[in-house]
Design an enzyme around this catalytic site. Structure first.
Site, mmCIF file in Angstrom:
data_model
loop_
_atom_site.group_PDB
_atom_site.id
_atom_site.type_symbol
_atom_site.label_atom_id
_atom_site.label_comp_id
_atom_site.label_asym_id
_atom_site.label_seq_id
_atom_site.Cartn_x
_atom_site.Cartn_y
_atom_site.Cartn_z
ATOM 1 N N TRP A 310 -18.469 75.336 68.979
ATOM 2 C CA TRP A 310 -17.308 74.818 69.492
ATOM 3 C C TRP A 310 -16.166 74.871 68.430
ATOM 4 C CZ3 TRP A 310 -14.669 72.108 73.492
ATOM 5 C CH2 TRP A 310 -13.718 71.218 72.753
ATOM 6 N N ASP A 313 -8.961 72.349 66.770
ATOM 7 C CA ASP A 313 -7.657 72.866 65.868
ATOM 8 C C ASP A 313 -7.901 73.719 64.869
ATOM 9 O OD1 ASP A 313 -7.549 70.217 67.316
ATOM 10 O OD2 ASP A 313 -7.001 69.163 65.541
ATOM 11 N N GLN A 329 -11.502 73.456 63.162
ATOM 12 C CA GLN A 329 -12.496 72.228 63.587
ATOM 13 C C GLN A 329 -13.690 73.078 64.417
ATOM 14 O OE1 GLN A 329 -11.937 68.572 63.347
ATOM 15 N NE2 GLN A 329 -11.485 69.753 61.534
ATOM 16 N N TRP A 337 -17.455 69.445 71.545
ATOM 17 C CA TRP A 337 -16.928 68.833 70.304
ATOM 18 C C TRP A 337 -18.274 68.072 69.511
ATOM 19 C CZ3 TRP A 337 -16.199 63.957 68.204
ATOM 20 C CH2 TRP A 337 -15.200 63.738 67.045
HETATM 21 C C1 FRU Z 1 -6.735 66.896 67.688
HETATM 22 C C2 FRU Z 1 -7.765 66.173 66.888
HETATM 23 C C3 FRU Z 1 -7.262 65.820 65.630
HETATM 24 C C4 FRU Z 1 -8.765 65.512 64.634
HETATM 25 C C5 FRU Z 1 -9.470 66.484 65.229
HETATM 26 C C6 FRU Z 1 -11.100 66.235 65.237
HETATM 27 O O1 FRU Z 1 -7.353 67.988 68.636
HETATM 28 O O2 FRU Z 1 -8.020 65.106 67.742
HETATM 29 O O3 FRU Z 1 -6.397 64.567 65.618
HETATM 30 O O4 FRU Z 1 -8.395 65.486 63.454
HETATM 31 O O5 FRU Z 1 -8.989 66.841 66.561
HETATM 32 O O6 FRU Z 1 -11.634 67.485 65.702
#
Ligand code: FRU
Length: 731
Positions: A310, A313, A329, A337
């Site tokens: 996955w 950001d 991310q 996630w």
């Molecule tokens: C935005 C968010 C960020 C955080 C990240 C965690 O999509 O919520 O604020 O750092 O994703 O994965």
């Protein structure tokens, strides 16, 4: 009685009896009804009846059977209550069930009561923040209770985090449910790059820890790499992984190159004794099952997505030593996630990307949330060397407290977490997503950081001389998550620059910045006008002679059935254009994408009137770039069809409708409309009105629909441009 009837009755009774004896499960409750039937409810937590899955405000609940389940998250964690079954006779040696939620003995649990005494009890698996709403199979051995009358009581007497319990599918059974092994381990001598872990999407979440034994003499531990990956204090690191107990959906590689010649232990908190999760783990130099890598049916061909797992950001976007770095991310071990790492990819043109391994893995400070990167040209941090400035990453470690940390690299390949982390303590819980810039006029670093204070979303502005010591300068209200802050010339005039403050939703304000405080000169303005675009960020350190401000957004393109999920938008050049309402952002795809044009089919200039044959009828294109510029008629429309997607420009309303989403699309220079459409395998991006109107749109075209069309209604429309490009794959 008629002997025949007697025999028949005898046959029916014995056979049915035998069937029961042969072990049909006796369902105690499957919670598929609209209410709890003759179960007794006290308190509020269990709601009016079985929940149909996830309740408002809850992480996604999975692992239950059918549609309904017991879910005491009704009105959140703070409600309490009990749910008690009618009495039933214990007739089988085992009672099996699915259970999830909080792990709080006596308070979030399910009990078996005989004569009013608790004789068995079970809880959900979660006792700390994070965790999973997945129900897992559990059971009681009740051999000694056969013949007794019992009740099942589901209890929620807890408030706050994990103050709820989920239960489903309770049955009496003859079949001994597989026992659960706790802390099951398997050692691996590491002489290949990866361990391939079997993943089952939606499977029970297991805590999987990797640790190294100090057995052998000849081992050389790459400490820097180990720390970068696994944090100070090293191993073990624990990930929450949907390990497959049987046949996996896909394989997730864990890169253990830093542990060559050593013995690594993989440990799983809990697995059924008949699970193949550990035995199936396969060492290899290749990702298992990745023969068709980058050519999967839903793999975007000119948008970045990670090989496996996955992404959300984009993070740490920076141009360093001639390479664009795109961190992101990343959940390397799951389709959803979780387990936030920083994935890493590099490119020389923002079009062709090479994904390297993850550079930041969760550590004792928490999972690695979003952040940014800068090149420390003046070596203010001391991480670089003369002639070799460091690339510095600033990221959120989202533990408790949630803090901001540094990592650095002097080659763009090896990353080291700063030993004196964290560099910014917590303001309030959940503060996150540092975006750092060098502010030349005041010669200092400026960080924008998302902080929620008293339920107000704010951006905190901090400054630092050296990236390590930070102090608060000012705050601006009204933006949530993932800020970005940059200066742009208005209308291309470098003598007339303005600052733009934006955040995850892509809304923005334009204003001035004196080195301490941002003063907005516009209200909060809408950014992109489409769907599935979030948490964008812009590249740092693009040299002044290039001068572009280039953004990439998280493109929420869901790709079911693929071993990866989500992706990124194309790189977007941002500009501020002057309008009668003041400066406004425009988004246009970067010119580097032109490299991907394989064929050009030009139809312009052309004038189309209503009913004219489709000039694009011969097109048969999978990866589409379509460009049009036209002077619209006054009352009609221009409709484009791109691989089943429809885009309608309404000349009277000056609006564009992309697959049923209608957005404003003003004319350019008061008379022309221009449109570019990029269509990939799981997403489409539409640009109109000179970039004022940017409509990203997750969209999966039918594989065999490669048709394009354009038609007009109302008066004739003359196109100064109508061009279809067939794009090549960037992989
Ligand atoms: C935005 C968010 C960020 C955080 C990240 C965690 O999509 O919520 O604020 O750092 O994703 O994965």
């Amino acid at each position: 009685m008629n002997p025949l009837l007697k025999t028949a009755l005898f046959w029916i009774i014995t056979t049915v009896g035998l069937c029961v004896q042969a072990g049909d499960d006796i369902i105690v409750a499957d919670f598929e009804g609209k209410d709890y039937g003759n179960w007794k409810v006290t308190g509020e937590a269990f709601g009016p009846g079985p929940a149909q899955g996830t309740l408002p405000g809850q992480m996604t609940v999975g692992g239950f059977q059918g549609h309904g389940l017991v879910n005491s998250f009704f009105h959140g964690d703070d409600t309490t209550g009990t749910l008690t079954s009618p009495p039933f006779k214990i007739e089988r040696p085992y009672i099996r069930f699915l259970i999830g939620g909080g792990k709080n003995p006596d308070k979030t649990c399910m009990n078996l009561l005989v004569d009013g005494q608790v004789v068995r009890s079970a809880t959900g698996p979660n006792d700390k923040a994070g965790g999973s709403e997945q129900l897992v199979a559990d059971s009681w051995n009740v051999q000694d209770l056969i013949g007794k009358v019992a009740v099942v009581q589901i209890v929620d007497q807890a408030a706050g985090g994990w103050g709820h319990i989920c239960v489903d599918d309770i049955a009496q059974t003859d079949h001994k449910p597989p026992g659960m092994l706790s802390n099951a381990k398997r050692p691996f001598f590491i002489n290949q790059r990866y361990l391939n872990l079997p993943i089952k999407n939606g499977g029970p979440h297991r805590k999987v820890s990797i640790s190294v034994t100090n057995g052998s003499e000849k081992q050389t531990l790459d400490l820097a790499k180990a720390i970068a990956q696994f944090g100070e204090g090293g191993l073990p690191v624990t990930n929450d992984i949907e390990l497959a107990d049987g046949e996996p959906d896909w394989w997730a590689p864990i890169d253990l190159s830093a542990y060559q010649g050593q013995t690594v232990i993989v440990e799983v908190d809990k697995i059924p004794e008949n699970s193949t999760a550990l035995s199936a783990i396969e060492p290899g130099n290749q990702i298992k099952g990745a023969e068709g890598l980058y050519h999967e049916p839903l793999r975007n061909q000119f948008h970045f997505s990670p090989k496996r797992g996955w992404n959300n950001d984009p993070n740490g976007m920076v141009l360093y030593r001639g390479e664009y770095h795109l961190f992101f991310q990343h959940n390397p071990y799951g389709w959803n996630w979780g387990n936030m790492h920083w994935g890493h990819a590099i490119s020389r043109d923002m079009v062709h990307w090479t994904e390297l391994g993850d550079v930041l893995a969760p550590d004792k400070f928490g999972p690695m949330f979003s952040g940014s990167a800068v090149v420390d040209w003046a070596n203010t941090s001391g991480f670089g060397k003369p002639g070799n400035p460091a690339q510095v990453l600033l990221y959120t470690a989202a533990g408790d407290p949630t803090v901001q940390c540094l990592a650095f690299s002097t080659d763009g390949r090896h990353y080291h977490k700063y030993p004196d982390n964290p560099v910014v303590p917590q303001f309030t819980g959940g503060n996150r997503d540092p975006k750092v810039i060098w502010h030349e006029p005041t010669k200092k670093w400026v960080m924008t950081l998302y902080v929620e204070t008293n339920r107000i979303n704010t951006i905190h502005f901090l400054s630092s001389p050296d990236l390590k010591h930070w102090s608060l300068m000012s705050t601006v209200d009204g933006f949530f998550e993932c800020p970005d802050f940059f200066e742009l010339p208005v209308g291309g005039d470098s003598a007339h620059k303005k600052w733009v403050l934006t955040a995850a939703s892509s809304e923005y304000m334009v204003g001035t910045f004196d080195g301490t405080r941002f003063t907005p000169e516009t209200p909060k303005l809408k950014g992109h006008l489409g769907k599935g675009f979030y948490a964008a960020q812009t590249f740092s350190d693009i040299p002044a002679k290039d001068g572009r401000r280039i953004q990439i957004g998280w493109f929420q393109t869901e790709t079911k059935g693929m071993p990866f999920n989500q992706g990124m938008t194309v790189p977007l050049e941002l500009k501020l254009t002057s309008t009668s309402d003041g400066p406004r952002l425009t988004w246009t795809p970067v010119k580097e994408l032109e490299k991907l044009r394989r064929y050009t089919h030009r139809y312009s200039p052309i004038t189309l009137s209503e009913g004219a044959p489709n000039p694009l009828a011969k097109e048969n294109i999978e990866l589409v770039e379509l460009r049009a510029e036209f002077v619209p008629n006054s009352t009609g429309s221009v409709t484009f069809t791109v691989r089943g997607a429809t885009l309608v420009y309404d000349s009277r309303k000056r609006e564009l409708t992309v697959n049923r989403l209608t957005v404003p699309a003003p004319l350019v220079g008061g008379q022309k409309q221009n449109l570019s459409v990029y269509c990939d395998r799981s997403g489409m991006e539409v640009f109109a009105s000179g970039g004022r109107t940017y409509v990203p749109m997750p969209y999966i075209p039918k594989a065999d629909d490669r048709k394009l069309a354009v038609q007009v209604t109302g008066g004739a429309v003359s196109f100064s441009q109508l061009t279809a490009y067939e794009l090549k794959s960037a992989w």
